[in-house]
Design a protein around this motif. Structure first.
Motif, PDB file in Angstrom:
ATOM      1  N   TYR A 108       1.610 -13.742 -13.705  1.00  0.00           N
ATOM      2  CA  TYR A 108       1.496 -12.322 -14.031  1.00  0.00           C
ATOM      3  C   TYR A 108       2.484 -11.978 -15.141  1.00  0.00           C
ATOM      4  O   TYR A 108       3.680 -12.244 -15.016  1.00  0.00           O
ATOM      5  N   ASP A 112       1.135  -7.183 -19.524  1.00  0.00           N
ATOM      6  CA  ASP A 112      -0.294  -6.969 -19.261  1.00  0.00           C
ATOM      7  C   ASP A 112      -0.513  -5.933 -18.163  1.00  0.00           C
ATOM      8  O   ASP A 112      -1.350  -6.115 -17.275  1.00  0.00           O
ATOM      9  N   GLU A 114      -1.928  -3.122 -18.112  1.00  0.00           N
ATOM     10  CA  GLU A 114      -3.207  -2.409 -18.064  1.00  0.00           C
ATOM     11  C   GLU A 114      -4.239  -3.159 -17.221  1.00  0.00           C
ATOM     12  O   GLU A 114      -5.247  -2.593 -16.839  1.00  0.00           O
ATOM     13  N   ASP A 115      -3.990  -4.429 -16.937  1.00  0.00           N
ATOM     14  CA  ASP A 115      -4.873  -5.207 -16.070  1.00  0.00           C
ATOM     15  C   ASP A 115      -4.630  -4.762 -14.627  1.00  0.00           C
ATOM     16  O   ASP A 115      -3.505  -4.861 -14.122  1.00  0.00           O
TER      17      ASP A 115
END
Length: 194
Positions: A108, A112, A114-115
């Motif tokens: 992770y 990122d 927005e995922d």
């Protein structure tokens, strides 16, 4: 004179009709609130929430309530302060979860957010961290999620309830909104995370 009793009879019927209408509306409301309220409290990303909440030992309904309150389920939400995604995380907070070993940075990325799966993972880890920090107190963790850990540390030193000690109106309202959403999600989706 013959019309007079008839007129009085009509006026006796009006209150009964009013009671019948109010009763019908009340009955409809009591049988249909889940339909009306579920439109206000949608539930998405159940699989990701269940997985991350379980991995971090957090109530998935609390994760859902934070998502609802923070972003209204918008994965592209951005705040003016720089918080991003469903759970409105600061990139620094997400990176801190990696640095503390609570989130695997190889799986992770803090870049990122927005995922939805990434954001839920970091947000669940952060909620778990806060709950642990505050010795299991979900209310303190919720307040810290919005108002900061240092502020909550100061507020809990006062000899009063947490809600009354909070000096930020936004955080007071946030605590109420998350707790209300938490209750609603438990009521509306009792089998969502079985």
């Amino acid at each position: 004179m013959a019309n007079r009793p008839r007129l009085l009879a009509w006026y006796r019927v009006l209150p009964m009709l009013a009671v019948a209408v109010v009763g019908g509306v009340s009955a409809a409301y009591s049988y249909a609130p889940s339909l009306m309220v579920s439109a206000i409290f949608p539930l998405k990303y159940e699989e990701q929430i269940a997985q991350s909440a379980s991995a971090h030992g957090v109530d998935p309904y609390l994760v859902s309530a934070v998502i609802e309150t923070e972003s209204g389920w918008d994965p592209d939400a951005k705040s003016s302060q720089g918080a991003r995604g469903l759970m409105q995380l600061m990139p620094e907070t997400a990176q801190d979860m990696v640095d503390k070993g609570l989130v695997d940075g190889s799986l992770y990325s803090a870049d990122d957010l927005e995922d939805p799966a990434v954001n839920i993972e970091f947000g669940s880890a952060y909620l778990s961290y806060l709950i642990t920090y505050f010795n299991g107190s979900a209310d303190r963790a919720i307040a810290a999620y919005n108002g900061g850990m240092g502020n909550v540390d100061d507020w809990v030193q006062q000899d009063t309830s947490l809600h009354n000690a909070i000096t930020f109106p936004e955080t007071q309202a946030y605590l109420i909104r998350v707790n209300n959403a938490h209750d609603r999600y438990r009521q509306l989706y009792p089998d969502a995370f079985m």
